[in-house]
Design an enzyme around this catalytic site. Structure first.
Site, PDB file in Angstrom:
ATOM      1  N   HIS A   1      -9.117  -0.452   3.582  1.00  0.00           N
ATOM      2  CA  HIS A   1      -9.328  -0.232   5.014  1.00  0.00           C
ATOM      3  C   HIS A   1      -8.447  -1.152   5.861  1.00  0.00           C
ATOM      4  O   HIS A   1      -7.989  -0.765   6.929  1.00  0.00           O
ATOM      5  CB  HIS A   1     -10.816  -0.378   5.364  1.00  0.00           C
ATOM      6  CG  HIS A   1     -11.637   0.765   4.821  1.00  0.00           C
ATOM      7  ND1 HIS A   1     -12.936   0.629   4.409  1.00  0.00           N
ATOM      8  CD2 HIS A   1     -11.327   2.068   4.606  1.00  0.00           C
ATOM      9  CE1 HIS A   1     -13.390   1.806   3.961  1.00  0.00           C
ATOM     10  NE2 HIS A   1     -12.423   2.681   4.070  1.00  0.00           N
TER      11      HIS A   1
ATOM     12  N   HIS B   1     -15.954  16.826  -3.380  1.00  0.00           N
ATOM     13  CA  HIS B   1     -16.326  15.409  -3.218  1.00  0.00           C
ATOM     14  C   HIS B   1     -15.076  14.541  -3.376  1.00  0.00           C
ATOM     15  O   HIS B   1     -14.738  14.113  -4.480  1.00  0.00           O
ATOM     16  CB  HIS B   1     -17.393  15.024  -4.253  1.00  0.00           C
ATOM     17  CG  HIS B   1     -17.992  13.665  -4.063  1.00  0.00           C
ATOM     18  ND1 HIS B   1     -19.357  13.421  -4.134  1.00  0.00           N
ATOM     19  CD2 HIS B   1     -17.430  12.458  -3.786  1.00  0.00           C
ATOM     20  CE1 HIS B   1     -19.592  12.138  -3.935  1.00  0.00           C
ATOM     21  NE2 HIS B   1     -18.427  11.523  -3.727  1.00  0.00           N
TER      22      HIS B   1
ATOM     23  N   ASP C   1     -14.057  12.334  -6.597  1.00  0.00           N
ATOM     24  CA  ASP C   1     -14.616  11.173  -5.893  1.00  0.00           C
ATOM     25  C   ASP C   1     -13.494  10.399  -5.195  1.00  0.00           C
ATOM     26  O   ASP C   1     -13.348  10.475  -3.980  1.00  0.00           O
ATOM     27  CB  ASP C   1     -15.391  10.269  -6.866  1.00  0.00           C
ATOM     28  CG  ASP C   1     -16.377   9.353  -6.167  1.00  0.00           C
ATOM     29  OD1 ASP C   1     -16.639   9.587  -4.968  1.00  0.00           O
ATOM     30  OD2 ASP C   1     -16.889   8.415  -6.803  1.00  0.00           O
TER      31      ASP C   1
ATOM     32  N   GLU D   1     -26.613   6.378  -7.675  1.00  0.00           N
ATOM     33  CA  GLU D   1     -25.499   5.617  -8.277  1.00  0.00           C
ATOM     34  C   GLU D   1     -26.056   4.348  -8.908  1.00  0.00           C
ATOM     35  O   GLU D   1     -25.470   3.791  -9.819  1.00  0.00           O
ATOM     36  CB  GLU D   1     -24.442   5.277  -7.230  1.00  0.00           C
ATOM     37  CG  GLU D   1     -23.467   6.407  -6.991  1.00  0.00           C
ATOM     38  CD  GLU D   1     -22.327   5.994  -6.101  1.00  0.00           C
ATOM     39  OE1 GLU D   1     -21.236   5.719  -6.610  1.00  0.00           O
ATOM     40  OE2 GLU D   1     -22.525   5.933  -4.869  1.00  0.00           O
TER      41      GLU D   1
ATOM     42  N   ASP E   1     -21.577   5.471   6.589  1.00  0.00           N
ATOM     43  CA  ASP E   1     -21.478   4.342   5.649  1.00  0.00           C
ATOM     44  C   ASP E   1     -22.837   3.630   5.622  1.00  0.00           C
ATOM     45  O   ASP E   1     -23.419   3.382   6.686  1.00  0.00           O
ATOM     46  CB  ASP E   1     -20.369   3.390   6.134  1.00  0.00           C
ATOM     47  CG  ASP E   1     -20.089   2.268   5.144  1.00  0.00           C
ATOM     48  OD1 ASP E   1     -21.044   1.733   4.535  1.00  0.00           O
ATOM     49  OD2 ASP E   1     -18.902   1.914   4.999  1.00  0.00           O
TER      50      ASP E   1
ATOM     51  N   PRO F   1     -15.770   7.969   9.931  1.00  0.00           N
ATOM     52  CA  PRO F   1     -15.133   7.672  11.223  1.00  0.00           C
ATOM     53  C   PRO F   1     -15.343   6.193  11.550  1.00  0.00           C
ATOM     54  O   PRO F   1     -16.449   5.666  11.362  1.00  0.00           O
ATOM     55  CB  PRO F   1     -15.890   8.580  12.208  1.00  0.00           C
ATOM     56  CG  PRO F   1     -16.509   9.645  11.367  1.00  0.00           C
ATOM     57  CD  PRO F   1     -16.816   8.991  10.046  1.00  0.00           C
TER      58      PRO F   1
HETATM   59  C1  6MZ Z   1     -20.309   5.470  -2.646  1.00  0.00           C
HETATM   60  C2  6MZ Z   1     -18.155   5.710  -1.916  1.00  0.00           C
HETATM   61  C3  6MZ Z   1     -17.697   5.861  -3.253  1.00  0.00           C
HETATM   62  O1  6MZ Z   1     -14.643   7.115   4.142  1.00  0.00           O
HETATM   63  O2  6MZ Z   1     -12.976   5.257   4.335  1.00  0.00           O
HETATM   64  N1  6MZ Z   1     -17.082   5.789  -1.117  1.00  0.00           N
HETATM   65  N2  6MZ Z   1     -19.446   5.520  -1.630  1.00  0.00           N
HETATM   66  N3  6MZ Z   1     -19.945   5.593  -3.941  1.00  0.00           N
HETATM   67  C4  6MZ Z   1     -18.646   5.782  -4.284  1.00  0.00           C
HETATM   68  N4  6MZ Z   1     -18.334   5.847  -5.610  1.00  0.00           N
HETATM   69  C5  6MZ Z   1     -17.363   5.040  -6.237  1.00  0.00           C
HETATM   70  N5  6MZ Z   1     -16.371   6.058  -3.215  1.00  0.00           N
HETATM   71  C6  6MZ Z   1     -16.013   6.027  -1.901  1.00  0.00           C
HETATM   72  O3  6MZ Z   1     -13.308   6.452   2.136  1.00  0.00           O
HETATM   73  C7  6MZ Z   1     -13.749   5.280   1.474  1.00  0.00           C
HETATM   74  C8  6MZ Z   1     -15.243   5.099   1.626  1.00  0.00           C
HETATM   75  O4  6MZ Z   1     -15.935   6.139   0.911  1.00  0.00           O
HETATM   76  C9  6MZ Z   1     -17.145   5.639   0.354  1.00  0.00           C
HETATM   77  C10 6MZ Z   1     -17.241   4.165   0.733  1.00  0.00           C
HETATM   78  O5  6MZ Z   1     -18.008   4.040   1.912  1.00  0.00           O
HETATM   79  C11 6MZ Z   1     -15.778   3.816   1.015  1.00  0.00           C
HETATM   80  O6  6MZ Z   1     -15.634   2.728   1.901  1.00  0.00           O
HETATM   81  P1  6MZ Z   1     -13.289   6.605   3.738  1.00  0.00           P
HETATM   82  O7  6MZ Z   1     -12.199   7.594   3.981  1.00  0.00           O
END
Ligand code: 6MZ
Length: 369
Positions: A76, A24, A309, A234, A174, A110
């Site tokens: 981003h 994860h 995470d 969460e 997302d 993506p």
């Molecule tokens: C939920 C999370 C997260 O996909 O742009 N993301 N979603 N809970 C969390 N716990 C803290 N941590 C990350 O990586 C960033 C994206 O991953 C998800 C969110 O959608 C975040 O924008 P990528 O590579």
């Protein structure tokens, strides 16, 4: 005091040496601070952002759940162009490999970004390019790479020769996305299954969006036989937690805010859980390390694996997560080793790769425990 420090140092080093499986890890949450600062400086120089405003934000202030999602907006802006996506992918893989992660599932969303000429497909191509440009370590991306798969496992964790890491990709949906966009992601995962993409994740701000929006895409993935992992609990959204457990994905992330009935159901379903200690404590999903639900699940012998995470966002590493389990819950080295080894059973990759990982742990186990 000195003896305590020595003991901590020795244990931390042991946790780094331990071969580990990471299931994860969000790509954009795992970016190095130094890279984010460099990118922010470049955009600042171009006048796109005010560097001084974002510098402190990157250098860790608040990390509440809402704060995290505001930070992702910033990340981003900094990372979403093809070359940068390639760069961060390369760096993230190198960072995990350097601390002896031997199998890594990176998940990423993506992204379509018209202004940058980016489609979900071109975004993923940039990610894959990043995996292929890694030089510091050997990346094994395809099951068919039999030559690389036969590389002696002693090279893993070696200091002088190149470390080897198996990398696979999960595509994230997302929670802000529409049903159609989510379906696009699932179809893309199917198209890219020969390029290292092996699963689907549902993530994003847990207070945004409705389960019914993503359900058609998740059902579609299920029909196609694509393994699925879902961020669950969460926040205390009772209806959604129930629906997610009923959906019964291959794995679940977090599972923080479950009630007694939901814990019972989770345990009876035996769905493996991706445990993210530091993340949960920082975002308030768990009250403290000591009171984290890891202890209850571990004692119940529920399948679980330790994960980071967002190692960049939360300033952690997988070795640190193992160390925290040792120092907080008193697990011995043998128990930590078993925990790392058990995670092999929950990877989304196929049986051949699982066999290689099992062999690796068996051999390394003799040296480490
Ligand atoms: C939920 C999370 C997260 O996909 O742009 N993301 N979603 N809970 C969390 N716990 C803290 N941590 C990350 O990586 C960033 C994206 O991953 C998800 C969110 O959608 C975040 O924008 P990528 O590579």
């Amino acid at each position: 005091m000195e003896a305590e420090k020595e003991k901590e140092k020795e244990m931390r080093e042991w946790c780094v040496a331990l071969p580990k499986v990471e299931l994860h890890a969000h790509l954009n949450g795992s970016v190095r601070d130094s890279t984010l600062l460099e990118l922010a400086k470049q955009l600042g120089d171009k006048g796109d952002i005010v560097f001084e405003d974002v510098k402190d934000v990157i250098m860790k202030n608040g990390r509440s759940l809402p704060e995290c999602f505001r930070l992702f907006e910033l990340y981003h802006i900094l990372t979403t162009d093809h070359d940068t996506v390639t760069r961060i992918t390369k760096e993230v893989v190198e960072d995990f490999a350097m601390e002896n992660v031997v199998y890594l599932e990176i998940r990423t969303t993506p992204k379509n970004n018209e202004a940058k000429g980016m489609t979900k497909r071109s975004y993923m191509n940039a990610v894959i390019k990043g995996l292929k440009t890694v030089e510091a370590v050997e990346v094994v991306l395809f099951d068919s790479n039999s030559r690389a798969d036969k590389t002696p496992m002693s090279e893993l964790g070696g200091d002088t020769r190149k470390k080897k890491i198996y990398v696979r990709l999960l595509l994230s949906i997302d929670r802000r996305e529409t049903t159609l966009a989510a379906l696009d992601t699932v179809n893309l995962a199917m198209e890219m299954k020969d390029q290292g993409v092996i699963g689907i994740d549902l993530s994003g701000n847990p207070v945004v969006g409705e389960w019914e929006t993503y359900l058609p895409a998740l059902e579609h993935a299920k029909e196609l036989g694509i393994p699925i992992t879902i961020h669950c609990g969460e926040v205390a959204n009772r209806n959604e937690i129930r629906a997610v457990l009923d959906f019964c994905p291959q794995r679940l992330g977090h599972v923080c805010c479950l009630n007694d009935e939901e814990w019972k159901k989770l345990k009876s379903l035996m769905i493996p859980v991706e445990i993210c200690l530091t993340s949960n404590v920082m975002t308030g999903g768990a009250p403290s390390l000591e009171l984290h639900h890891f202890a209850d699940l571990y004692n119940a012998k529920h399948p679980l694996s330790l994960c980071t995470d967002d190692s960049g966002l939360f300033s952690t590493s997988l070795s640190n997560e193992y160390y925290l389990v040792a120092s907080t819950f008193g697990l011995s080295k043998a128990e930590l080793f078993q925990l790392a080894q058990d995670a092999v059973e929950f990877v989304f990759a196929g049986d051949e790769l699982k066999r290689s990982l099992r062999e690796l742990f068996e051999r390394v186990g003799k040296e480490l425990t």
